[in-house]
Design a protein around this motif. Sequence first.
Motif, PDB file in Angstrom:
ATOM      1  N   MET A 265     -35.056  48.912  45.079  1.00 34.88           N
ATOM      2  CA  MET A 265     -33.771  48.420  45.561  1.00 34.88           C
ATOM      3  C   MET A 265     -33.965  47.221  46.496  1.00 34.88           C
ATOM      4  O   MET A 265     -33.257  46.233  46.409  1.00 34.88           O
ATOM      5  N   LYS A 266     -34.968  47.329  47.393  1.00 36.24           N
ATOM      6  CA  LYS A 266     -35.227  46.249  48.337  1.00 36.24           C
ATOM      7  C   LYS A 266     -35.697  45.000  47.598  1.00 36.24           C
ATOM      8  O   LYS A 266     -35.311  43.885  47.921  1.00 36.24           O
ATOM      9  N   ARG A 267     -36.561  45.197  46.569  1.00 33.99           N
ATOM     10  CA  ARG A 267     -37.057  44.077  45.773  1.00 33.99           C
ATOM     11  C   ARG A 267     -35.903  43.380  45.061  1.00 33.99           C
ATOM     12  O   ARG A 267     -35.846  42.164  44.992  1.00 33.99           O
ATOM     13  N   GLU A 268     -34.956  44.170  44.523  1.00 33.51           N
ATOM     14  CA  GLU A 268     -33.809  43.595  43.823  1.00 33.51           C
ATOM     15  C   GLU A 268     -32.954  42.755  44.775  1.00 33.51           C
ATOM     16  O   GLU A 268     -32.505  41.674  44.418  1.00 33.51           O
ATOM     17  N   LYS A 269     -32.753  43.252  46.011  1.00 37.54           N
ATOM     18  CA  LYS A 269     -31.982  42.482  46.994  1.00 37.54           C
ATOM     19  C   LYS A 269     -32.691  41.174  47.331  1.00 37.54           C
ATOM     20  O   LYS A 269     -32.055  40.143  47.520  1.00 37.54           O
ATOM     21  N   GLY A 270     -34.023  41.226  47.391  1.00 34.05           N
ATOM     22  CA  GLY A 270     -34.796  40.016  47.659  1.00 34.05           C
ATOM     23  C   GLY A 270     -34.646  38.989  46.546  1.00 34.05           C
ATOM     24  O   GLY A 270     -34.501  37.795  46.818  1.00 34.05           O
ATOM     25  N   ILE A 271     -34.674  39.458  45.317  1.00 40.55           N
ATOM     26  CA  ILE A 271     -34.497  38.549  44.178  1.00 40.55           C
ATOM     27  C   ILE A 271     -33.079  37.980  44.189  1.00 40.55           C
ATOM     28  O   ILE A 271     -32.898  36.779  43.965  1.00 40.55           O
ATOM     29  N   LEU A 272     -32.094  38.827  44.455  1.00 42.98           N
ATOM     30  CA  LEU A 272     -30.709  38.362  44.485  1.00 42.98           C
ATOM     31  C   LEU A 272     -30.510  37.310  45.574  1.00 42.98           C
ATOM     32  O   LEU A 272     -29.860  36.281  45.346  1.00 42.98           O
ATOM     33  N   LEU A 273     -31.083  37.546  46.749  1.00 48.37           N
ATOM     34  CA  LEU A 273     -30.951  36.580  47.839  1.00 48.37           C
ATOM     35  C   LEU A 273     -31.651  35.266  47.473  1.00 48.37           C
ATOM     36  O   LEU A 273     -31.091  34.182  47.661  1.00 48.37           O
ATOM     37  N   LYS A 274     -32.855  35.360  46.934  1.00 46.15           N
ATOM     38  CA  LYS A 274     -33.602  34.157  46.557  1.00 46.15           C
ATOM     39  C   LYS A 274     -32.872  33.407  45.438  1.00 46.15           C
ATOM     40  O   LYS A 274     -32.815  32.177  45.440  1.00 46.15           O
ATOM     41  N   LEU A 275     -32.308  34.144  44.500  1.00 52.77           N
ATOM     42  CA  LEU A 275     -31.539  33.542  43.409  1.00 52.77           C
ATOM     43  C   LEU A 275     -30.308  32.826  43.957  1.00 52.77           C
ATOM     44  O   LEU A 275     -30.031  31.678  43.603  1.00 52.77           O
ATOM     45  N   PHE A 276     -29.581  33.489  44.849  1.00 54.13           N
ATOM     46  CA  PHE A 276     -28.382  32.895  45.447  1.00 54.13           C
ATOM     47  C   PHE A 276     -28.726  31.632  46.234  1.00 54.13           C
ATOM     48  O   PHE A 276     -28.093  30.590  46.067  1.00 54.13           O
ATOM     49  N   LEU A 277     -29.750  31.708  47.082  1.00 50.74           N
ATOM     50  CA  LEU A 277     -30.130  30.548  47.894  1.00 50.74           C
ATOM     51  C   LEU A 277     -30.634  29.401  47.021  1.00 50.74           C
ATOM     52  O   LEU A 277     -30.353  28.228  47.305  1.00 50.74           O
ATOM     53  N   SER A 278     -31.342  29.727  45.944  1.00 49.89           N
ATOM     54  CA  SER A 278     -31.810  28.685  45.023  1.00 49.89           C
ATOM     55  C   SER A 278     -30.636  27.994  44.355  1.00 49.89           C
ATOM     56  O   SER A 278     -30.605  26.758  44.260  1.00 49.89           O
ATOM     57  N   MET A 279     -29.649  28.772  43.905  1.00 56.57           N
ATOM     58  CA  MET A 279     -28.496  28.188  43.222  1.00 56.57           C
ATOM     59  C   MET A 279     -27.615  27.405  44.199  1.00 56.57           C
ATOM     60  O   MET A 279     -27.081  26.355  43.840  1.00 56.57           O
ATOM     61  N   ILE A 280     -27.487  27.894  45.427  1.00 59.04           N
ATOM     62  CA  ILE A 280     -26.744  27.147  46.458  1.00 59.04           C
ATOM     63  C   ILE A 280     -27.426  25.797  46.680  1.00 59.04           C
ATOM     64  O   ILE A 280     -26.771  24.753  46.735  1.00 59.04           O
ATOM     65  N   SER A 281     -28.734  25.826  46.813  1.00 62.66           N
ATOM     66  CA  SER A 281     -29.498  24.595  47.043  1.00 62.66           C
ATOM     67  C   SER A 281     -29.339  23.635  45.870  1.00 62.66           C
ATOM     68  O   SER A 281     -29.079  22.444  46.065  1.00 62.66           O
ATOM     69  N   LEU A 282     -29.495  24.143  44.658  1.00 66.08           N
ATOM     70  CA  LEU A 282     -29.349  23.295  43.472  1.00 66.08           C
ATOM     71  C   LEU A 282     -27.928  22.741  43.368  1.00 66.08           C
ATOM     72  O   LEU A 282     -27.734  21.569  43.060  1.00 66.08           O
ATOM     73  N   GLY A 283     -26.946  23.583  43.616  1.00 59.81           N
ATOM     74  CA  GLY A 283     -25.553  23.158  43.522  1.00 59.81           C
ATOM     75  C   GLY A 283     -25.152  22.161  44.593  1.00 59.81           C
ATOM     76  O   GLY A 283     -24.294  21.311  44.384  1.00 59.81           O
ATOM     77  N   THR A 284     -25.790  22.247  45.754  1.00 58.80           N
ATOM     78  CA  THR A 284     -25.441  21.365  46.862  1.00 58.80           C
ATOM     79  C   THR A 284     -26.061  19.977  46.704  1.00 58.80           C
ATOM     80  O   THR A 284     -25.414  18.977  46.971  1.00 58.80           O
ATOM     81  N   PHE A 285     -27.283  19.928  46.243  1.00 58.67           N
ATOM     82  CA  PHE A 285     -28.014  18.662  46.247  1.00 58.67           C
ATOM     83  C   PHE A 285     -28.233  18.071  44.863  1.00 58.67           C
ATOM     84  O   PHE A 285     -29.042  17.162  44.709  1.00 58.67           O
ATOM     85  N   THR A 286     -27.523  18.550  43.870  1.00 55.41           N
ATOM     86  CA  THR A 286     -27.660  18.026  42.525  1.00 55.41           C
ATOM     87  C   THR A 286     -26.424  17.229  42.164  1.00 55.41           C
ATOM     88  O   THR A 286     -25.312  17.743  42.189  1.00 55.41           O
ATOM     89  N   PHE A 287     -26.635  15.986  41.821  1.00 61.54           N
ATOM     90  CA  PHE A 287     -25.549  15.115  41.388  1.00 61.54           C
ATOM     91  C   PHE A 287     -25.825  14.709  39.951  1.00 61.54           C
ATOM     92  O   PHE A 287     -26.961  14.473  39.579  1.00 61.54           O
TER      93      PHE A 287
END
Length: 189
Positions: A1-23
Amino acid sequence: MKREKGILLKLFLSMISLGTFTFGGGYVIVTLMKKKFADEYHWIDEKEMLDLIAIAQSAPGAIAVNGSIVVGYKLAGIPGMLVSILGTILPPFVILSLVSMFYIAFRDNIWVHSMLTGMQAGVAAVIIAVVIEMGHGILVEKNRVSVLIMAAAFILTFFLNINVVYVVIGCIVFGAVRTWRAMKKGEVQ
């Protein structure tokens, strides 16, 4: 469960980063998804990432969102898909909301206009790099059918001005028939 939350957080932060700085639209963000999830994190191998990109391109809707759906689902199922979508759409939503509030000031500002014009050249370079990288992968694989499909799609769209929608539909039909025939022969399970 903890590993899944870690993947979800890393996935979310990666997509936020990509969505913010990708033109430059969906093709740029999909390329950066490949670099992030296949090349950097090694969560998805390159061939599977290309398959996911093909699915994202074939589905109706924005390719960035479609890409986030297939990558998020592949990595963490429904929760991964939802987190990935949220991370992808949140930055453009916030940015466009702010821009729309100050549209007149942005529209008439020569600096903003010049910056956006310069960004177009950068986006073109990124898209060309994606085409070369994906095309190289197909050529290295030496699959004649894939090379013929790639060449035919280029000729149909670039030289004959066939609408890309028809080319994609044709490729879908061709792939379905080819897979059905392989399944009938017992080559694919």
